[in-house]
Design a protein around this motif. Sequence first.
Motif, PDB file in Angstrom:
ATOM      1  N   THR A 222       0.812  -1.217   0.000  1.00 20.28           N
ATOM      2  CA  THR A 222       0.000   0.000   0.000  1.00 20.28           C
ATOM      3  C   THR A 222       0.845   1.267   0.000  1.00 20.28           C
ATOM      4  OG1 THR A 222      -0.147   0.116   2.420  1.00 20.28           O
ATOM      5  CG2 THR A 222      -1.854  -1.169   1.251  1.00 20.28           C
ATOM      6  N   GLY A 223       2.085   1.155   0.460  1.00 21.99           N
ATOM      7  CA  GLY A 223       2.926   2.326   0.606  1.00 21.99           C
ATOM      8  C   GLY A 223       2.756   3.038   1.928  1.00 21.99           C
ATOM      9  N   ALA A 224       1.778   2.613   2.727  1.00 25.65           N
ATOM     10  CA  ALA A 224       1.571   3.221   4.047  1.00 25.65           C
ATOM     11  C   ALA A 224       2.575   2.657   5.045  1.00 25.65           C
ATOM     12  CB  ALA A 224       0.157   2.964   4.530  1.00 25.65           C
ATOM     13  N   THR A 225       2.856   3.445   6.068  1.00 25.62           N
ATOM     14  CA  THR A 225       3.804   3.045   7.111  1.00 25.62           C
ATOM     15  C   THR A 225       3.123   3.116   8.468  1.00 25.62           C
ATOM     16  OG1 THR A 225       5.662   3.944   5.858  1.00 25.62           O
ATOM     17  CG2 THR A 225       6.018   3.553   8.204  1.00 25.62           C
ATOM     18  N   VAL A 226       3.205   2.038   9.230  1.00 26.56           N
ATOM     19  CA  VAL A 226       2.614   2.027  10.569  1.00 26.56           C
ATOM     20  C   VAL A 226       3.566   2.704  11.548  1.00 26.56           C
ATOM     21  CG1 VAL A 226       1.818   0.582  12.470  1.00 26.56           C
ATOM     22  CG2 VAL A 226       1.239  -0.039  10.122  1.00 26.56           C
ATOM     23  N   VAL A 227       3.096   3.754  12.173  1.00 22.06           N
ATOM     24  CA  VAL A 227       3.877   4.482  13.170  1.00 22.06           C
ATOM     25  C   VAL A 227       3.740   3.807  14.533  1.00 22.06           C
ATOM     26  CG1 VAL A 227       4.137   6.691  14.360  1.00 22.06           C
ATOM     27  CG2 VAL A 227       3.584   6.626  11.914  1.00 22.06           C
ATOM     28  N   SER A 228       2.520   3.358  14.865  1.00 23.09           N
ATOM     29  CA  SER A 228       2.304   2.667  16.130  1.00 23.09           C
ATOM     30  C   SER A 228       1.129   1.719  15.975  1.00 23.09           C
ATOM     31  CB  SER A 228       2.053   3.648  17.278  1.00 23.09           C
ATOM     32  OG  SER A 228       0.828   4.332  17.095  1.00 23.09           O
ATOM     33  N   ARG A 229       1.125   0.690  16.826  1.00 21.80           N
ATOM     34  CA  ARG A 229       0.053  -0.304  16.837  1.00 21.80           C
ATOM     35  C   ARG A 229      -0.241  -0.640  18.290  1.00 21.80           C
ATOM     36  NH1 ARG A 229       0.586  -5.805  13.295  1.00 21.80           N
ATOM     37  NH2 ARG A 229       1.046  -4.176  11.756  1.00 21.80           N
ATOM     38  N   THR A 230      -1.469  -0.402  18.721  1.00 20.21           N
ATOM     39  CA  THR A 230      -1.871  -0.715  20.091  1.00 20.21           C
ATOM     40  C   THR A 230      -3.144  -1.550  20.048  1.00 20.21           C
ATOM     41  OG1 THR A 230      -3.095   1.373  20.230  1.00 20.21           O
ATOM     42  CG2 THR A 230      -0.841   1.364  21.078  1.00 20.21           C
ATOM     43  N   ALA A 231      -3.398  -2.296  21.125  1.00 24.26           N
ATOM     44  CA  ALA A 231      -4.561  -3.174  21.144  1.00 24.26           C
ATOM     45  C   ALA A 231      -5.118  -3.284  22.556  1.00 24.26           C
ATOM     46  CB  ALA A 231      -4.196  -4.564  20.618  1.00 24.26           C
ATOM     47  N   VAL A 232      -6.415  -3.576  22.630  1.00 27.84           N
ATOM     48  CA  VAL A 232      -7.075  -3.764  23.922  1.00 27.84           C
ATOM     49  C   VAL A 232      -8.209  -4.773  23.756  1.00 27.84           C
ATOM     50  CG1 VAL A 232      -8.729  -1.870  23.575  1.00 27.84           C
ATOM     51  CG2 VAL A 232      -8.095  -2.547  25.900  1.00 27.84           C
ATOM     52  N   ASP A 233      -8.430  -5.566  24.795  1.00 26.92           N
ATOM     53  CA  ASP A 233      -9.599  -6.442  24.883  1.00 26.92           C
ATOM     54  C   ASP A 233     -10.641  -5.758  25.755  1.00 26.92           C
ATOM     55  OD1 ASP A 233      -8.445  -8.979  23.650  1.00 26.92           O
ATOM     56  OD2 ASP A 233      -7.028  -8.653  25.285  1.00 26.92           O
ATOM     57  N   ARG A 234     -11.885  -5.771  25.295  1.00 28.18           N
ATOM     58  CA  ARG A 234     -12.969  -5.120  26.047  1.00 28.18           C
ATOM     59  C   ARG A 234     -14.012  -6.157  26.444  1.00 28.18           C
ATOM     60  NH1 ARG A 234     -17.365  -1.060  23.501  1.00 28.18           N
ATOM     61  NH2 ARG A 234     -18.350  -3.081  23.216  1.00 28.18           N
ATOM     62  N   SER A 235     -14.518  -6.034  27.677  1.00 25.89           N
ATOM     63  CA  SER A 235     -15.550  -6.938  28.219  1.00 25.89           C
ATOM     64  C   SER A 235     -15.028  -8.369  28.326  1.00 25.89           C
ATOM     65  CB  SER A 235     -16.833  -6.885  27.372  1.00 25.89           C
ATOM     66  OG  SER A 235     -17.417  -5.613  27.434  1.00 25.89           O
ATOM     67  N   PHE A 339     -12.124  -7.126  20.513  1.00 23.51           N
ATOM     68  CA  PHE A 339     -10.670  -7.035  20.431  1.00 23.51           C
ATOM     69  C   PHE A 339     -10.388  -5.902  19.452  1.00 23.51           C
ATOM     70  CE2 PHE A 339      -6.928  -9.522  18.290  1.00 23.51           C
ATOM     71  CZ  PHE A 339      -6.014  -8.616  18.780  1.00 23.51           C
ATOM     72  N   THR A 340      -9.824  -4.800  19.951  1.00 26.73           N
ATOM     73  CA  THR A 340      -9.685  -3.589  19.160  1.00 26.73           C
ATOM     74  C   THR A 340      -8.220  -3.249  18.989  1.00 26.73           C
ATOM     75  OG1 THR A 340     -11.742  -2.780  20.140  1.00 26.73           O
ATOM     76  CG2 THR A 340     -10.403  -1.186  18.939  1.00 26.73           C
ATOM     77  N   THR A 341      -7.796  -3.092  17.739  1.00 23.71           N
ATOM     78  CA  THR A 341      -6.436  -2.677  17.424  1.00 23.71           C
ATOM     79  C   THR A 341      -6.476  -1.316  16.746  1.00 23.71           C
ATOM     80  OG1 THR A 341      -5.560  -4.913  17.218  1.00 23.71           O
ATOM     81  CG2 THR A 341      -4.381  -3.193  16.055  1.00 23.71           C
ATOM     82  N   THR A 342      -5.607  -0.424  17.175  1.00 17.82           N
ATOM     83  CA  THR A 342      -5.491   0.905  16.579  1.00 17.82           C
ATOM     84  C   THR A 342      -4.155   1.050  15.890  1.00 17.82           C
ATOM     85  OG1 THR A 342      -6.905   1.850  18.321  1.00 17.82           O
ATOM     86  CG2 THR A 342      -5.580   3.384  17.013  1.00 17.82           C
ATOM     87  N   LEU A 343      -4.198   1.376  14.603  1.00 20.24           N
ATOM     88  CA  LEU A 343      -2.985   1.677  13.842  1.00 20.24           C
ATOM     89  C   LEU A 343      -2.906   3.169  13.629  1.00 20.24           C
ATOM     90  CD1 LEU A 343      -3.312  -0.968  10.953  1.00 20.24           C
ATOM     91  CD2 LEU A 343      -2.132  -1.253  13.144  1.00 20.24           C
ATOM     92  N   VAL A 344      -1.745   3.746  13.898  1.00 23.00           N
ATOM     93  CA  VAL A 344      -1.453   5.120  13.469  1.00 23.00           C
ATOM     94  C   VAL A 344      -0.563   4.980  12.242  1.00 23.00           C
ATOM     95  CG1 VAL A 344      -0.422   7.327  14.084  1.00 23.00           C
ATOM     96  CG2 VAL A 344      -1.684   6.008  15.804  1.00 23.00           C
TER      97      VAL A 344
END
Length: 348
Positions: A222-235, A339-344
């Motif tokens: 894609t040409g995109a670059t991941v600056v950070s990756r964080t994740a959390v489990d909810r409930s 299960f939520t992952t956030t990419l910057v």
Amino acid sequence: MNPAEQAPSYRGASEHYLSPSRRDPVKVLSEEPVTRRVLTEALAALALPDDRPVDVLDIGSGTADGFSLLTRAADGDPAVVEEARLHYVGLDVDPEMVETAGEQVRSPSASFVHGDVRSGIPGGAFDLYLSCGVPYSHLTRDELVGALRSVLTAVAGRGRRAAVVVDVLGRYSVEWQPNWHLDRWDYAMSFFAGGGSGISEPMTFYDAPALTSVLDEAMAGTGATVVSRTAVDRSVLVGRHTATGTFNPGVPRFRTLVNDLLRDPASVDPADLRFTPATGGAPRDVLDWLAGFAARWNAALQPYTGAGPLDRDAAARLAHALLGLERAGGPGLGVGHSFTTTLVVDPA
């Protein structure tokens, strides 16, 4: 056939999503704060100027929970984004959801579009590609790769940093422990409130390695670059199917019991809230984390167990202690309902 034509009918589902009973104490005091924290941290990572609009695409927007989570102040905290500053586009495959969302959210800050992320996404340079309510689990693994590739390609080609929130069902939730050996199975939404018909369809469930594999495959080329990756489990213990027992009849009714600590405390025996974690059927890191969570959860119960019926104040203290553990969330292993992952992501 167009993927949108293949989508299951959600006729009547909006009754559930708009039902006041859906916003029970667990949702208000645990689930929504976790999601608001995810959104706040995602936008903070973008370091947007205070005077600049915030452009959001909500993928699988349903009846616009995402808009509410962004713009509604809660517990003395300000809104994640002031409505006047927000430019929000909700995308959903179901026309009833789109129509209902438009009726519920009459704001110049919001618009709603009927479409399927598998067929592409609306044009525009968005700061936040939001998902909440596990919309991506409706897709197969390969469909999710394709959908996220279109999102990441959009970020790469539009010249500004963005945050991408990927919300899916966790594979190793206690709600469906008998199905831990499967990553896709028929999921019945039997918790629906407000008279809506229950919906059953195949859904895809993820643990950390599986979702990481999807994200890496989607990113490639894609040409995109991941600056950070964080994740959390909810409930972790209070997902909606601990109230129904649909997939794991032996699970304690944790969600109902925690809600009742605040609504009908005399009906709750704290001993019924005790959690005995699994000792097999999942990877070692999952089992170890669940064992540690069980120790913290059961320690919170201990002062209230065996002392007879709880008065309202004691029950409230216990409820808030347990909800505090839930708000802390899991480490992104796939051990919660969601299960939520956030990419910057930076552009090319």
